[in-house]
Each structure stands twice: as structure tokens, then as C-alpha cells.
Write a protein that holds these residues in place. Structure first.
Motif, PDB file in Angstrom:
ATOM      1  N   THR A  28       8.457 -42.267 -26.768  1.00  0.00           N
ATOM      2  CA  THR A  28       7.303 -42.830 -26.068  1.00  0.00           C
ATOM      3  C   THR A  28       7.738 -43.733 -24.931  1.00  0.00           C
ATOM      4  O   THR A  28       7.222 -43.640 -23.803  1.00  0.00           O
ATOM      5  CB  THR A  28       6.411 -43.607 -27.052  1.00  0.00           C
ATOM      6  OG1 THR A  28       5.938 -42.718 -28.068  1.00  0.00           O
ATOM      7  CG2 THR A  28       5.231 -44.234 -26.350  1.00  0.00           C
ATOM      8  N   ALA A  29       8.688 -44.635 -25.208  1.00  0.00           N
ATOM      9  CA  ALA A  29       9.185 -45.533 -24.168  1.00  0.00           C
ATOM     10  C   ALA A  29       9.896 -44.771 -23.059  1.00  0.00           C
ATOM     11  O   ALA A  29       9.739 -45.069 -21.869  1.00  0.00           O
ATOM     12  CB  ALA A  29      10.136 -46.559 -24.783  1.00  0.00           C
ATOM     13  N   PHE A  30      10.669 -43.771 -23.443  1.00  0.00           N
ATOM     14  CA  PHE A  30      11.421 -42.941 -22.502  1.00  0.00           C
ATOM     15  C   PHE A  30      10.507 -42.277 -21.475  1.00  0.00           C
ATOM     16  O   PHE A  30      10.857 -42.166 -20.291  1.00  0.00           O
ATOM     17  CB  PHE A  30      12.203 -41.890 -23.317  1.00  0.00           C
ATOM     18  CG  PHE A  30      12.678 -40.699 -22.546  1.00  0.00           C
ATOM     19  CD1 PHE A  30      13.631 -40.821 -21.555  1.00  0.00           C
ATOM     20  CD2 PHE A  30      12.182 -39.434 -22.831  1.00  0.00           C
ATOM     21  CE1 PHE A  30      14.073 -39.712 -20.853  1.00  0.00           C
ATOM     22  CE2 PHE A  30      12.623 -38.326 -22.140  1.00  0.00           C
ATOM     23  CZ  PHE A  30      13.571 -38.467 -21.141  1.00  0.00           C
ATOM     24  N   VAL A  31       9.295 -41.886 -21.901  1.00  0.00           N
ATOM     25  CA  VAL A  31       8.370 -41.204 -20.994  1.00  0.00           C
ATOM     26  C   VAL A  31       7.359 -42.171 -20.378  1.00  0.00           C
ATOM     27  O   VAL A  31       7.084 -42.127 -19.169  1.00  0.00           O
ATOM     28  CB  VAL A  31       7.629 -40.075 -21.740  1.00  0.00           C
ATOM     29  CG1 VAL A  31       6.633 -39.395 -20.805  1.00  0.00           C
ATOM     30  CG2 VAL A  31       8.618 -39.057 -22.291  1.00  0.00           C
ATOM     31  N   ALA A  32       6.776 -43.065 -21.195  1.00  0.00           N
ATOM     32  CA  ALA A  32       5.650 -43.885 -20.742  1.00  0.00           C
ATOM     33  C   ALA A  32       6.039 -44.919 -19.698  1.00  0.00           C
ATOM     34  O   ALA A  32       5.325 -45.101 -18.699  1.00  0.00           O
ATOM     35  CB  ALA A  32       5.007 -44.581 -21.942  1.00  0.00           C
ATOM     36  N   PHE A  33       7.131 -45.627 -19.900  1.00  0.00           N
ATOM     37  CA  PHE A  33       7.465 -46.732 -18.997  1.00  0.00           C
ATOM     38  C   PHE A  33       7.750 -46.269 -17.565  1.00  0.00           C
ATOM     39  O   PHE A  33       7.169 -46.814 -16.617  1.00  0.00           O
ATOM     40  CB  PHE A  33       8.619 -47.551 -19.555  1.00  0.00           C
ATOM     41  CG  PHE A  33       8.260 -48.304 -20.811  1.00  0.00           C
ATOM     42  CD1 PHE A  33       6.956 -48.660 -21.082  1.00  0.00           C
ATOM     43  CD2 PHE A  33       9.236 -48.658 -21.729  1.00  0.00           C
ATOM     44  CE1 PHE A  33       6.604 -49.349 -22.234  1.00  0.00           C
ATOM     45  CE2 PHE A  33       8.910 -49.355 -22.893  1.00  0.00           C
ATOM     46  CZ  PHE A  33       7.587 -49.702 -23.141  1.00  0.00           C
ATOM     47  N   PRO A  34       8.613 -45.284 -17.342  1.00  0.00           N
ATOM     48  CA  PRO A  34       8.817 -44.853 -15.955  1.00  0.00           C
ATOM     49  C   PRO A  34       7.561 -44.217 -15.354  1.00  0.00           C
ATOM     50  O   PRO A  34       7.284 -44.382 -14.171  1.00  0.00           O
ATOM     51  CB  PRO A  34       9.965 -43.845 -16.064  1.00  0.00           C
ATOM     52  CG  PRO A  34       9.927 -43.349 -17.465  1.00  0.00           C
ATOM     53  CD  PRO A  34       9.485 -44.524 -18.271  1.00  0.00           C
ATOM     54  N   ALA A  35       6.798 -43.485 -16.162  1.00  0.00           N
ATOM     55  CA  ALA A  35       5.602 -42.820 -15.643  1.00  0.00           C
ATOM     56  C   ALA A  35       4.552 -43.833 -15.199  1.00  0.00           C
ATOM     57  O   ALA A  35       3.998 -43.734 -14.089  1.00  0.00           O
ATOM     58  CB  ALA A  35       5.019 -41.889 -16.704  1.00  0.00           C
ATOM     59  N   MET A  36       4.275 -44.832 -16.033  1.00  0.00           N
ATOM     60  CA  MET A  36       3.193 -45.759 -15.721  1.00  0.00           C
ATOM     61  C   MET A  36       3.590 -46.804 -14.684  1.00  0.00           C
ATOM     62  O   MET A  36       2.790 -47.153 -13.809  1.00  0.00           O
ATOM     63  CB  MET A  36       2.701 -46.441 -17.006  1.00  0.00           C
ATOM     64  CG  MET A  36       2.117 -45.478 -18.021  1.00  0.00           C
ATOM     65  SD  MET A  36       0.934 -44.276 -17.315  1.00  0.00           S
ATOM     66  CE  MET A  36      -0.306 -45.371 -16.643  1.00  0.00           C
ATOM     67  N   PHE A  37       4.817 -47.328 -14.751  1.00  0.00           N
ATOM     68  CA  PHE A  37       5.240 -48.271 -13.713  1.00  0.00           C
ATOM     69  C   PHE A  37       5.439 -47.549 -12.380  1.00  0.00           C
ATOM     70  O   PHE A  37       5.229 -48.129 -11.312  1.00  0.00           O
ATOM     71  CB  PHE A  37       6.509 -49.004 -14.137  1.00  0.00           C
ATOM     72  CG  PHE A  37       6.284 -49.972 -15.264  1.00  0.00           C
ATOM     73  CD1 PHE A  37       5.295 -50.932 -15.181  1.00  0.00           C
ATOM     74  CD2 PHE A  37       7.039 -49.914 -16.424  1.00  0.00           C
ATOM     75  CE1 PHE A  37       5.062 -51.821 -16.220  1.00  0.00           C
ATOM     76  CE2 PHE A  37       6.821 -50.791 -17.465  1.00  0.00           C
ATOM     77  CZ  PHE A  37       5.825 -51.747 -17.369  1.00  0.00           C
ATOM     78  N   GLY A  38       5.829 -46.281 -12.458  1.00  0.00           N
ATOM     79  CA  GLY A  38       5.922 -45.487 -11.242  1.00  0.00           C
ATOM     80  C   GLY A  38       4.556 -45.249 -10.628  1.00  0.00           C
ATOM     81  O   GLY A  38       4.384 -45.329  -9.401  1.00  0.00           O
TER      82      GLY A  38
ATOM     83  N   PHE B 295      -5.856 -43.350 -17.152  1.00  0.00           N
ATOM     84  CA  PHE B 295      -5.986 -42.571 -18.387  1.00  0.00           C
ATOM     85  C   PHE B 295      -5.193 -41.269 -18.301  1.00  0.00           C
ATOM     86  O   PHE B 295      -4.562 -40.850 -19.275  1.00  0.00           O
ATOM     87  CB  PHE B 295      -7.463 -42.280 -18.655  1.00  0.00           C
ATOM     88  CG  PHE B 295      -7.693 -41.449 -19.888  1.00  0.00           C
ATOM     89  CD1 PHE B 295      -7.650 -42.032 -21.142  1.00  0.00           C
ATOM     90  CD2 PHE B 295      -7.943 -40.085 -19.791  1.00  0.00           C
ATOM     91  CE1 PHE B 295      -7.854 -41.267 -22.286  1.00  0.00           C
ATOM     92  CE2 PHE B 295      -8.145 -39.319 -20.921  1.00  0.00           C
ATOM     93  CZ  PHE B 295      -8.101 -39.919 -22.173  1.00  0.00           C
ATOM     94  N   MET B 296      -5.223 -40.619 -17.141  1.00  0.00           N
ATOM     95  CA  MET B 296      -4.450 -39.391 -16.975  1.00  0.00           C
ATOM     96  C   MET B 296      -2.970 -39.641 -17.238  1.00  0.00           C
ATOM     97  O   MET B 296      -2.271 -38.794 -17.776  1.00  0.00           O
ATOM     98  CB  MET B 296      -4.640 -38.814 -15.567  1.00  0.00           C
ATOM     99  CG  MET B 296      -5.929 -38.061 -15.374  1.00  0.00           C
ATOM    100  SD  MET B 296      -5.937 -37.047 -13.871  1.00  0.00           S
ATOM    101  CE  MET B 296      -5.925 -38.296 -12.601  1.00  0.00           C
ATOM    102  N   GLY B 297      -2.499 -40.837 -16.848  1.00  0.00           N
ATOM    103  CA  GLY B 297      -1.093 -41.156 -17.054  1.00  0.00           C
ATOM    104  C   GLY B 297      -0.748 -41.420 -18.507  1.00  0.00           C
ATOM    105  O   GLY B 297       0.053 -40.707 -19.110  1.00  0.00           O
ATOM    106  N   TRP B 298      -1.373 -42.439 -19.091  1.00  0.00           N
ATOM    107  CA  TRP B 298      -0.949 -42.841 -20.441  1.00  0.00           C
ATOM    108  C   TRP B 298      -1.405 -41.859 -21.514  1.00  0.00           C
ATOM    109  O   TRP B 298      -0.727 -41.694 -22.536  1.00  0.00           O
ATOM    110  CB  TRP B 298      -1.417 -44.260 -20.770  1.00  0.00           C
ATOM    111  CG  TRP B 298      -2.859 -44.477 -21.065  1.00  0.00           C
ATOM    112  CD1 TRP B 298      -3.813 -44.931 -20.209  1.00  0.00           C
ATOM    113  CD2 TRP B 298      -3.529 -44.297 -22.323  1.00  0.00           C
ATOM    114  NE1 TRP B 298      -5.033 -45.028 -20.832  1.00  0.00           N
ATOM    115  CE2 TRP B 298      -4.882 -44.649 -22.137  1.00  0.00           C
ATOM    116  CE3 TRP B 298      -3.116 -43.871 -23.580  1.00  0.00           C
ATOM    117  CZ2 TRP B 298      -5.823 -44.587 -23.155  1.00  0.00           C
ATOM    118  CZ3 TRP B 298      -4.054 -43.811 -24.613  1.00  0.00           C
ATOM    119  CH2 TRP B 298      -5.377 -44.174 -24.389  1.00  0.00           C
TER     120      TRP B 298
END
Length: 478
Positions: A292-302, A253-256
Motif C-alpha cells: 500500500t505504501a509502495f503504491v499510495a505515497f508516490p501516486a498521491m504526493f505526485g 478519489f480516483m487516486g486513492w
């Protein structure tokens, strides 16, 4: 006067900065609490979460979004919402105070009676700040809202850690939540240029009820869908299992929520202000999707990539089971911010009916799949949850396409470059770190390879979102 584009950029910047600082502070407080408390302590509070969330949704009444949609908002509108929220909060707290023993009996934990009556004070406090929050939200006062959230987090986190250190166990977690709600409510009331009065008319509430009531039911459905794990686990498995899932879900939750918070603070006001120009609104939607994609995808898969190293290093080996669950949950965390943008668009266009019926259908599917997976263990149940959240994106897109004309090719061109690049870099970073035995060494290599590779790749590809973000941040810095 600022243009809408400038206000949007400023809102994203402040939301991003505040969200990042909040997550760091949450991380620090979470580490200290996890080292002082047990899985069972987290599980005790986790068992009560659904009751507080349901009560909070009922006393909020969907009026924050409803007020945002009104062409003009008067003192009478805010005043009507204020008194409705307060009266509802008092009624619900009285009801839950009375049924607290039944909750304790349901879970067969006698201590839950006193804890429940204490925890439920949080939503009662929040009821006094609903109208002020609506004012701050409508005016896009993102900087003030960020300052309030940070202040509340610092004070409440300190209180929680001090209580846990002195042996108050789960009472420290409960007090942390109450203090956060108290400071947030007082802060929003202080910055909002509006005050309640005793001249009350509930006519504005009745006028907004058709729209807001559907949002209330939708939120209740989403709460049930999101909290069903706690209920099932509390009955089928131990408090320690609930604690492991609660800890993993907290990190996810902290991530997304950081990404969703950035876009959510400005999405509905932006969509409301572009509602009369379909082409302009579609452009705004696509830009928010790309961001959203620019930030969310690297953050959450990371986060998924480093979950084991991060959890074990910070919370010790006894939380390793939570790290395994976190790897799965981060996949859902990558999809949830995209769904949030779609839902904001639909709500801003008055389609709370679509939001309601879709949420009910998704909740039924979620509940069915998790009950089917329950006999196979908590990992299988988590997998079912993840699959449902990923599938939600397609459903929300179908309705957004009908409202705005957003095509499949539009969606793929906006999301896929960041998705594919993040997955590829996560794979490369995992391979690069695999020979390293040290947990800390693997963590550093994974983070370094993924972060540096992502920035370099976007710079080489001349990504517009990346270059605009860097340019704006440098401009604000100067």
C-alpha cells in the motif's frame, strides 16, 4: 490448485491493471464532461449523493462482508440476502420518492425533485446484485469483476458524454451513474455461479444481523462524515463551490481508491483464510501495508505536485480553484489506503464493534472541526478534513496492534521508506520544474523526475516489494 499467495498476487495484479485502466477512462470521460458542463451541474448531482449512499448502504446491509466471514456459505444464505436486499431497496426507493420535494425545498432548488427521483433509481437497481457481488467477492473472482467494471465504465461514460453534448446538463451525469449500476448488477449476476429461488428463509439474515448491522451503522457514519462537506457547502456557499469541491474530490478519489481497490479486493478474503494462524496473518498484514505504501505515497504526493498543471491543462483555467483544493485532499488520499487495510483486518476478525465506535468518534471530531473551520472558507474546511483523515491512521493502528501484535517499529519500517522517498522526490521534482513557464513542460518534468527517481531509488536500495512486483509482472507478461 493455486496457493493463497498466488491468488493474492494474481488479485493484486488484476486489480491494479483494471484500476489503472478505469482511472484513465474516468479521466478521459471526466475531461469531456467537465468541458461540456458547469460547476453548478456537478453541484446539482453532488447535493443528492448522500441520500443515494445512505439508501445503498441500508439495502446492502453489510451482508457482503458477513457472508465472506462465514466458514461455509449455502444457497440459502445467498438467497436470503438477495431477497432482503431487494425488498429493502424497494421500500427505501418508495420512501425517498415521496420525500424528494422536501429535499428540493431544503436546498431551495425546485428542479431537484425530478432529478432526485431519477437518481435514486441507481441504488434500487443495485439491490438486485448484492448477493451476486458477495459471491464474486468471496470467491476472489478479481479478473471477472475487473471486466465487469470496465464494461460498465465504458458504456456509462459514453452515455453521459453524449447526453451532455446534446444539452442534457446534469441529467447526463445522473444517467451515467444509473447505467453503470445497471451493467455492474447484470454483470455480477451473469458471472456468479448462483441464482435466486422463491424458497425464501430469512434465518441466515437474522444469524448475520448482529455483525452486519454494526457494519451498516459504521458505513452510515462514514457516509455522513464524507458527505458533510456537500451539506454544509450547499447551505453556506454556492453550487459552484460545491462543484469545485466535487471535482477536486473526484480526482482525489480516483487516486486513492485505485490503491484501496487493489488491496480491498483481496484483503478480507486473505485475512479470513489466515485467521487461524496469527503469525501468518501478521505477515500478510505487513506485506499489504508495504505494498500500500509502495503504491499510495508516490501516486498521491505526485498527484498533489501536478494538480495545478493537470487540472488547468485538461479542464481549463475555470477549474483552477478545484486544483487548489485537490492539492490538500491528496494528503488525505495518501493516508486513506493505509486506514482501509487496518479496517479490513478488524472486520475480518469480527471486530465490527470496534469499527463502529471508532467511526462514530471520528465522525464527531470531523464534524466539529469542519463547523469550526466553516467561517474561514472552503480551503480551511478542506484542511480540517485532511487533518482528520491523517489522524485516523493512528487510531486504527492502536486497535490493530491489540489484535495482531503489530508494533510501532513494524509500522514505521513498513511505511516510512516509501513516505520519505516520495516526499523527497516531490520536492526535487518541484524545484526542477519551477523555472519552466509552460504548463505542459512543468507537468512532464515533474512526472518524469518523480517516476524515474522513484524506480531508480528502489532498484538501487533493492526494495523487496519493488523487485517482487517487477518479477511477477514480467513473469505474467511472458
Amino acid at each position: 490448485m493455486e496457493t493463497l499467495k498466488e491468488r493474492t498476487a494474481r488479485g493484486l495484479l488484476w486489480s491494479g491493471l483494471a484500476g489503472g485502466v478505469q482511472k484513465v477512462l474516468n479521466l478521459l470521460f471526466g475531461i469531456m464532461l467537465a468541458r461540456l458542463l458547469t460547476q453548478a451541474d456537478y453541484g446539482m448531482v453532488g447535493l443528492l449523493a448522500i441520500f443515494s449512499e445512505v439508501a445503498g448502504t441500508l439495502q446492502e446491509g453489510g451482508f457482503i462482508n458477513a457472508l465472506n466471514r462465514r466458514p461455509t456459505v449455502s444457497h440459502a444464505d445467498y438467497n436470503s440476502v438477495f431477497w432482503f436486499s431487494v425488498l429493502t431497496g424497494l421500500l427505501l426507493y418508495g420512501l425517498l420518492f415521496a420525500v424528494a420535494p422536501l429535499i428540493a425545498r431544503f436546498y431551495a432548488i425546485a428542479e431537484l425533485t425530478a432529478l432526485a427521483r431519477y437518481v435514486f433509481l441507481g441504488f434500487l437497481i443495485t439491490s438486485f446484485g448484492i448477493a451476486s457481488r458477495a459471491y464474486v467477492f468471496r470467491q476472489m473472482m478479481v479478473r471477472q469483476s475487473a471486466a465487469i467494471s470496465l464494461s460498465a465504465l465504458i458504456v456509462s461514460g459514453t452515455v453521459g458524454v453524449v447526453m451532455a453534448y446534446h444539452g442534457y446538463s446534469y441529467w447526463g451525469i445522473a444517467t451515467q451513474s444509473i447505467v453503470y449500476n445497471l451493467i455492474s448488477t447484470c454483470g455480477n449476476f451473469a458471472v456468479a455461479r448462483w441464482r435466486p429461488s422463491l424458497h425464501v428463509s430469512f434465518r441466515p439474515v437474522r444469524e448475520m444481523f448482529a455483525f452486519s448491522s454494526r457494519l451498516v451503522v459504521t458505513n452510515l457514519v462514514n457516509i455522513a462524515k464524507g458527505s458533510v462537506f456537500a451539506i454544509i457547502l450547499g447551505k453556506v456557499y454556492s453550487a459552484a463551490d460545491v462543484g469545485n469541491f466535487t471535482q477536486a474530490n473526484k480526482w482525489n478519489f480516483m487516486g486513492w481508491s485505485t490503491v484501496s481497490g487493489m488491496t480491498g479486493s483481496i484483503a478480507q478474503p486473505v485475512f479470513a483464510r489466515t485467521a487461524q494462524d496469527a503469525a501468518r496473518q501478521l505477515r500478510a498484514l505487513r506485506k499489504l501495508l508495504r505494498f500500500t505504501a509502495f503504491v499510495a505515497f508516490p501516486a498521491m504526493f505526485g498527484l498533489s505536485l501536478v494538480s495545478h498543471e493537470l487540472i488547468v491543462l485538461l479542464l481549463t483555467e475555470r477549474w483552477a480553484a478545484a486544483a487548489d483544493l485537490l492539492q490538500w485532499l491528496c494528503v488525505a488520499g495518501a493516508a486513506l489506503p493505509v486506514s482501509t487495510v487496518f479496517v479490513n483486518l478488524l472486520v475480518s476478525r469480527g471486530r465490527s464493534d470496534v469499527n463502529l465506535w471508532c467511526s462514530i468518534a471520528l465522525a464527531i471530531v470531523m464534524l466539529t472541526s469542519m463547523l469550526m473551520a466553516a467561517p474561514y472558507g472552503i480551503t480551511a474546511m478542506t484542511g480540517a478534513c485532511v487533518a482528520n483523515h491523517v489522524g485516523e491512521v493512528a487510531l486504527w493502528f492502536w486497535f490493530v496492534r491489540r489484535e495482531t501484535g503489530l508494533t510501532v517499529s513494524n509500522l514505521l519500517s513498513d511505511l516510512s521508506p516509501y513516505l520519505l522517498l516520495s516526499l523527497a522526490l516531490a520536492f526535487v521534482a518541484g524545484v526542477a520544474a519551477s523555472p519552466i513557464e509552460s504548463l505542459f513542460g512543468r507537468l512532464v518534468v515533474k512526472v518524469g523526475v518523480m517516476a524515474a527517481g522513484y524506480c531508480l531509488a528502489l532498484w538501487a536500495l533493492r526494495s523487496k516489494i519493488f523487485l517482487e512486483s517487477v518479477t511477477y509482472i514480467m513473469k505474467r507478461w511472458k
